[in-house]
Motif scaffolding. Structure first.
Motif, mmCIF file in Angstrom:
data_model
loop_
_atom_site.group_PDB
_atom_site.id
_atom_site.type_symbol
_atom_site.label_atom_id
_atom_site.label_comp_id
_atom_site.label_asym_id
_atom_site.label_seq_id
_atom_site.Cartn_x
_atom_site.Cartn_y
_atom_site.Cartn_z
ATOM 1 N N ILE A 164 -4.247 9.762 -2.198
ATOM 2 C CA ILE A 164 -3.224 9.072 -3.010
ATOM 3 C C ILE A 164 -3.818 8.135 -4.050
ATOM 4 O O ILE A 164 -3.092 7.445 -4.756
ATOM 5 C CB ILE A 164 -2.232 8.276 -2.123
ATOM 6 N N HIS B 257 -6.427 4.887 -5.328
ATOM 7 C CA HIS B 257 -6.779 3.552 -4.829
ATOM 8 C C HIS B 257 -5.917 2.490 -5.494
ATOM 9 O O HIS B 257 -5.670 2.545 -6.697
ATOM 10 C CB HIS B 257 -8.256 3.286 -5.146
ATOM 11 N N ALA B 258 -5.482 1.530 -4.687
ATOM 12 C CA ALA B 258 -4.813 0.348 -5.250
ATOM 13 C C ALA B 258 -5.126 -0.837 -4.357
ATOM 14 O O ALA B 258 -5.248 -0.688 -3.145
ATOM 15 C CB ALA B 258 -3.309 0.560 -5.332
ATOM 16 N N ALA C 231 -5.108 -0.815 -9.747
ATOM 17 C CA ALA C 231 -4.832 0.517 -9.200
ATOM 18 C C ALA C 231 -5.560 1.538 -10.047
ATOM 19 O O ALA C 231 -5.782 1.322 -11.245
ATOM 20 C CB ALA C 231 -3.332 0.795 -9.206
ATOM 21 N N ASP C 232 -5.930 2.661 -9.414
ATOM 22 C CA ASP C 232 -6.655 3.673 -10.192
ATOM 23 C C ASP C 232 -5.704 4.720 -10.760
ATOM 24 O O ASP C 232 -4.497 4.743 -10.467
ATOM 25 C CB ASP C 232 -7.813 4.276 -9.379
ATOM 26 N N SER D 212 -5.355 7.945 -10.274
ATOM 27 C CA SER D 212 -4.639 8.859 -9.349
ATOM 28 C C SER D 212 -3.455 8.172 -8.698
ATOM 29 O O SER D 212 -2.376 8.767 -8.559
ATOM 30 C CB SER D 212 -5.577 9.334 -8.235
ATOM 31 N N PHE D 213 -3.651 6.926 -8.262
ATOM 32 C CA PHE D 213 -2.576 6.192 -7.595
ATOM 33 C C PHE D 213 -1.382 6.029 -8.532
ATOM 34 O O PHE D 213 -0.233 6.256 -8.133
ATOM 35 C CB PHE D 213 -3.097 4.820 -7.143
ATOM 36 N N ARG E 93 0.436 9.367 -9.357
ATOM 37 C CA ARG E 93 1.196 9.847 -8.208
ATOM 38 C C ARG E 93 2.430 8.965 -7.963
ATOM 39 O O ARG E 93 3.527 9.466 -7.763
ATOM 40 C CB ARG E 93 0.271 9.803 -6.991
ATOM 41 N N THR E 94 2.228 7.640 -7.986
ATOM 42 C CA THR E 94 3.343 6.733 -7.694
ATOM 43 C C THR E 94 4.429 6.830 -8.753
ATOM 44 O O THR E 94 5.611 6.753 -8.448
ATOM 45 C CB THR E 94 2.827 5.280 -7.614
ATOM 46 N N LEU E 95 4.012 7.007 -10.014
ATOM 47 C CA LEU E 95 4.985 7.029 -11.104
ATOM 48 C C LEU E 95 5.572 8.422 -11.332
ATOM 49 O O LEU E 95 6.533 8.577 -12.081
ATOM 50 C CB LEU E 95 4.323 6.533 -12.397
ATOM 51 N N ARG F 127 -0.757 13.822 -15.772
ATOM 52 C CA ARG F 127 -1.987 13.101 -16.098
ATOM 53 C C ARG F 127 -2.083 12.834 -17.605
ATOM 54 O O ARG F 127 -2.471 11.745 -18.030
ATOM 55 C CB ARG F 127 -3.206 13.902 -15.613
ATOM 56 N N GLN G 105 -17.677 10.125 -7.364
ATOM 57 C CA GLN G 105 -16.446 10.544 -8.067
ATOM 58 C C GLN G 105 -16.104 9.520 -9.151
ATOM 59 O O GLN G 105 -16.197 8.315 -8.902
ATOM 60 C CB GLN G 105 -15.273 10.608 -7.086
ATOM 61 N N ARG H 214 -13.934 7.055 -11.320
ATOM 62 C CA ARG H 214 -12.698 6.324 -11.021
ATOM 63 C C ARG H 214 -12.382 5.383 -12.183
ATOM 64 O O ARG H 214 -13.270 4.689 -12.669
ATOM 65 C CB ARG H 214 -12.856 5.524 -9.736
ATOM 66 N N LEU I 36 -10.059 2.240 -13.059
ATOM 67 C CA LEU I 36 -9.175 1.214 -12.494
ATOM 68 C C LEU I 36 -8.405 0.536 -13.620
ATOM 69 O O LEU I 36 -8.987 0.222 -14.664
ATOM 70 C CB LEU I 36 -9.994 0.151 -11.773
#
Lengths: 194, 100
Positions: free
Chosen positions: A68, A70-71, B28-29, B31-32, B35-37, B41, B67, B69, B71
């Motif tokens: 999911i 990172h946060a 938050a990164d 991917s987070f 996905r949350t929103l 991409r 990997q 990332r 942020l």
């Protein structure tokens, strides 16, 4: 995105994996062991309390974040959190002492020590539920207070030695809840390798 | 009636979503947030880029366990603009009758 569900979704994403409950279960089990076995296990409790969270972070990085992302949760107001914890602890313990004094039997505190511990754990879990917006945290909070009450009623004559029973039961509830949540989380969120 | 004056950079739904999400976390990164929103991409990258240009959000690229990332964090300007947007929006909402 559904309007209004925003903060809830984020809270659930941050705490939905069940790892926090598994860490708490390990901590409660260590507390029960320390109480039962004695001082020899104090270092084990300290290790879980101090290093448990960093270990949890590593586990999160390996199994949660590939799924999911990172946060980092928003910072607490350290002053507000500290005073909230202090007020709750003083209120629960002070309330218990006051009632015991009122009744004229301070020994009641020994009988009801598991109930008092249950109220303190319930307050902490209720606070966590406020951040996570997860129903299972509210249920755990209510279960903590009910279990503390039940232990005091059933094993209260053991005095402070009823605490290991309370902590073992609590550890079991948190472990089962955490494990079920973790399995559901892993099933619902397949690994996405970027 | 005077024209409703809202911050158009913040008012766009996708960008508003990103700002509100970041206001609820410390960082938050990619991917987070995607996905949350529930955004694609590409769409997220375009809107996050605009917010970065405006100085409302900043990003930091790194590698974690090999990997990549990225942020994202809300900047001080981002927090201020979001507060102002909230105040303006509340004024607009207050002007809408309960039964229009």
């Amino acid at each position: 995105m559904r309007n209004g569900a925003f903060g809830k979704d984020i809270g659930r994403a941050l705490y939905g994996d069940g790892l926090t409950e598994l860490w708490a279960a390990a901590l409660f089990l260590a507390m029960a062991a320390v109480w039962d076995v004695g001082g020899a296990l104090v270092p084990a409790l300290a290790v879980i309390a101090v290093f448990g969270w960093p270990v949890l972070d590593r586990v999160r990085r390996r199994i949660v974040e590939p799924r999911i992302g990172h946060a980092t949760p928003a910072d607490e107001e350290p002053k507000a959190l500290g005073s909230g914890m202090a007020i709750t602890t003083v209120a629960v313990i002070g309330g218990a002492l006051f009632v015991a004094w009122w009744v004229g039997d301070l020994g009641l505190v020994r009988v009801w020590v598991a109930g008092i511990a249950g109220a303190l754990v319930a307050a902490g879990t209720w606070y966590l539920a406020g951040r996570s917006n997860l129903t299972r945290h509210r249920i755990l909070s209510m279960a903590s207070i009910m279990w503390g009450f039940a232990v005091s009623v059933t094993w209260g004559d053991r005095g402070y030695d009823s605490l290991p029973i309370f902590f073992v039961g609590l550890a079991a509830a948190f472990a089962v809840t955490g494990a079920v949540a973790l399995i559901a989380f892993l099933r619902a969120n397949p690994r996405v390798d970027a | 009636m005077s024209q409703v004056d809202l911050d158009r950079v913040v008012h766009e739904p996708a960008r508003l979503g990103i700002l509100v999400a970041l206001a609820n976390v410390k960082e938050a990164d990619f991917s987070f947030l995607v996905r949350t929103l529930g955004m694609t991409r590409g769409n997220f990258a375009a809107h996050a880029g605009r917010l970065e240009q405006e100085g409302l959000v900043d990003s930091e690229k790194s590698f974690v366990d090999g990997q990549p990332r990225t942020l994202y964090r809300l900047t001080a300007a981002g927090r201020r603009r979001l507060r102002e947007y909230r105040r303006d929006m509340q004024a607009v909402l207050a002007a809408i009758p309960k039964r229009p």
